[in-house]
Design a protein around this motif. Structure first.
Motif, PDB file in Angstrom:
ATOM      1  N   LEU A  53       5.291   5.349  -9.099  1.00 21.35           N
ATOM      2  CA  LEU A  53       3.667   4.861  -7.945  1.00 21.35           C
ATOM      3  C   LEU A  53       2.379   6.083  -7.752  1.00 21.35           C
ATOM      4  O   LEU A  53       3.043   7.175  -7.982  1.00 21.35           O
ATOM      5  CB  LEU A  53       4.170   4.438  -6.673  1.00 21.35           C
ATOM      6  N   ALA A  54       2.000   5.497  -8.158  1.00 24.49           N
ATOM      7  CA  ALA A  54       0.158   6.992  -7.441  1.00 24.49           C
ATOM      8  C   ALA A  54      -0.117   6.421  -6.786  1.00 24.49           C
ATOM      9  O   ALA A  54       0.500   6.189  -6.107  1.00 24.49           O
ATOM     10  CB  ALA A  54      -0.429   5.348  -8.341  1.00 24.49           C
ATOM     11  N   GLU A  55      -0.329   7.958  -6.425  1.00 24.61           N
ATOM     12  CA  GLU A  55      -0.297   8.287  -4.991  1.00 24.61           C
ATOM     13  C   GLU A  55      -1.304   7.163  -4.030  1.00 24.61           C
ATOM     14  O   GLU A  55      -1.840   6.782  -3.051  1.00 24.61           O
ATOM     15  CB  GLU A  55      -1.521   9.541  -5.129  1.00 24.61           C
ATOM     16  N   ALA A  56      -1.942   6.220  -4.329  1.00 21.96           N
ATOM     17  CA  ALA A  56      -3.028   5.560  -4.434  1.00 21.96           C
ATOM     18  C   ALA A  56      -2.631   4.495  -3.578  1.00 21.96           C
ATOM     19  O   ALA A  56      -2.099   3.854  -2.222  1.00 21.96           O
ATOM     20  CB  ALA A  56      -4.269   4.967  -5.164  1.00 21.96           C
ATOM     21  N   THR A  57      -1.411   3.499  -4.341  1.00 24.63           N
ATOM     22  CA  THR A  57      -0.310   3.077  -4.481  1.00 24.63           C
ATOM     23  C   THR A  57       0.879   3.309  -2.738  1.00 24.63           C
ATOM     24  O   THR A  57       0.906   2.796  -1.788  1.00 24.63           O
ATOM     25  CB  THR A  57       0.394   2.608  -5.979  1.00 24.63           C
ATOM     26  N   VAL A  58       0.962   4.295  -3.174  1.00 20.79           N
ATOM     27  CA  VAL A  58       1.791   4.925  -1.986  1.00 20.79           C
ATOM     28  C   VAL A  58       0.784   4.771  -0.228  1.00 20.79           C
ATOM     29  O   VAL A  58       1.761   4.462  -0.004  1.00 20.79           O
ATOM     30  CB  VAL A  58       1.890   6.947  -2.421  1.00 20.79           C
ATOM     31  N   GLU A  59       0.039   5.375  -0.566  1.00 26.59           N
ATOM     32  CA  GLU A  59      -1.078   5.303   0.283  1.00 26.59           C
ATOM     33  C   GLU A  59      -1.446   3.565   1.013  1.00 26.59           C
ATOM     34  O   GLU A  59      -0.844   3.557   1.906  1.00 26.59           O
ATOM     35  CB  GLU A  59      -2.333   5.858   0.434  1.00 26.59           C
ATOM     36  N   GLN A  60      -1.533   2.768  -0.161  1.00 25.45           N
ATOM     37  CA  GLN A  60      -1.978   1.268   0.467  1.00 25.45           C
ATOM     38  C   GLN A  60      -0.344   1.393   0.971  1.00 25.45           C
ATOM     39  O   GLN A  60      -0.648   0.084   1.808  1.00 25.45           O
ATOM     40  CB  GLN A  60      -1.579   0.869  -0.729  1.00 25.45           C
ATOM     41  N   ARG A  61       0.562   1.246   0.414  1.00 32.98           N
ATOM     42  CA  ARG A  61       2.078   1.166   1.047  1.00 32.98           C
ATOM     43  C   ARG A  61       1.922   1.409   2.557  1.00 32.98           C
ATOM     44  O   ARG A  61       2.715   0.344   2.824  1.00 32.98           O
ATOM     45  CB  ARG A  61       3.313   0.944  -0.326  1.00 32.98           C
TER      46      ARG A  61
END
Length: 160
Positions: A53-61
């Protein structure tokens, strides 16, 4: 069966063809095993070949986890954020599951709109869920198991 007996073999193929006119029972069995195979071969191991997962996705999750909206980890499992897509592919009775079994073929999949984006890599990293190389052996085993049954039916005139 003696394969050298050409006359007997030539009589058997028309019998076999008449016996196997309707493949729905076999495709029903294929549909039964596809869900668990998709879970085992794609979702559970996260791939093969799925990018992280992209870091942005990790943050959103993580934000969604903090708000109590989802109950998965921030990095794993991939493609399990809500579980809707996964369930529609592994559970024949789930919302979004698509299945059409016919005498000459079948359709198996999902109507979840974002599934195709993941499968094809449309505006997201490609994470193929349905891969022929992984699922073909599962389907082949069902047909291989059925062939002796068809032959016995053809020989007995379709009574077994």
């Amino acid at each position: 069966m003696d394969f050298a007996d050409g006359e007997r073999m030539s009589r058997m193929f028309p019998l076999l063809e008449r016996t196997v006119k309707d493949l729905r029972p076999v495709f029903e069995e294929v549909a039964e095993v596809l869900g668990p195979a998709i879970a085992r071969e794609a979702f559970d191991p996260e791939g093969p070949g799925w990018p992280d997962l992209a870091e942005a996705t990790v943050e959103q999750r993580q934000d969604r986890i903090d708000r109590g909206e989802i109950s998965v980890g921030p990095r794993h499992p991939i493609l399990h954020q809500t579980g809707v897509m996964r369930e529609s592919l592994v559970n024949r009775h789930a919302a979004g599951h698509v299945e059409d079994i016919r005498s000459d073929g079948m359709t198996y999949g999902t109507s979840v709109p974002y599934a195709i984006a993941h499968q094809e890599g449309i505006r997201v990293p490609q994470r193929k869920i349905l891969q022929a190389a992984q699922l073909a052996p599962v389907v082949s085993r069902v047909f291989e198991d059925q062939i002796p049954v068809w032959i016995r039916r053809a020989i007995s005139g379709g009574t077994r």
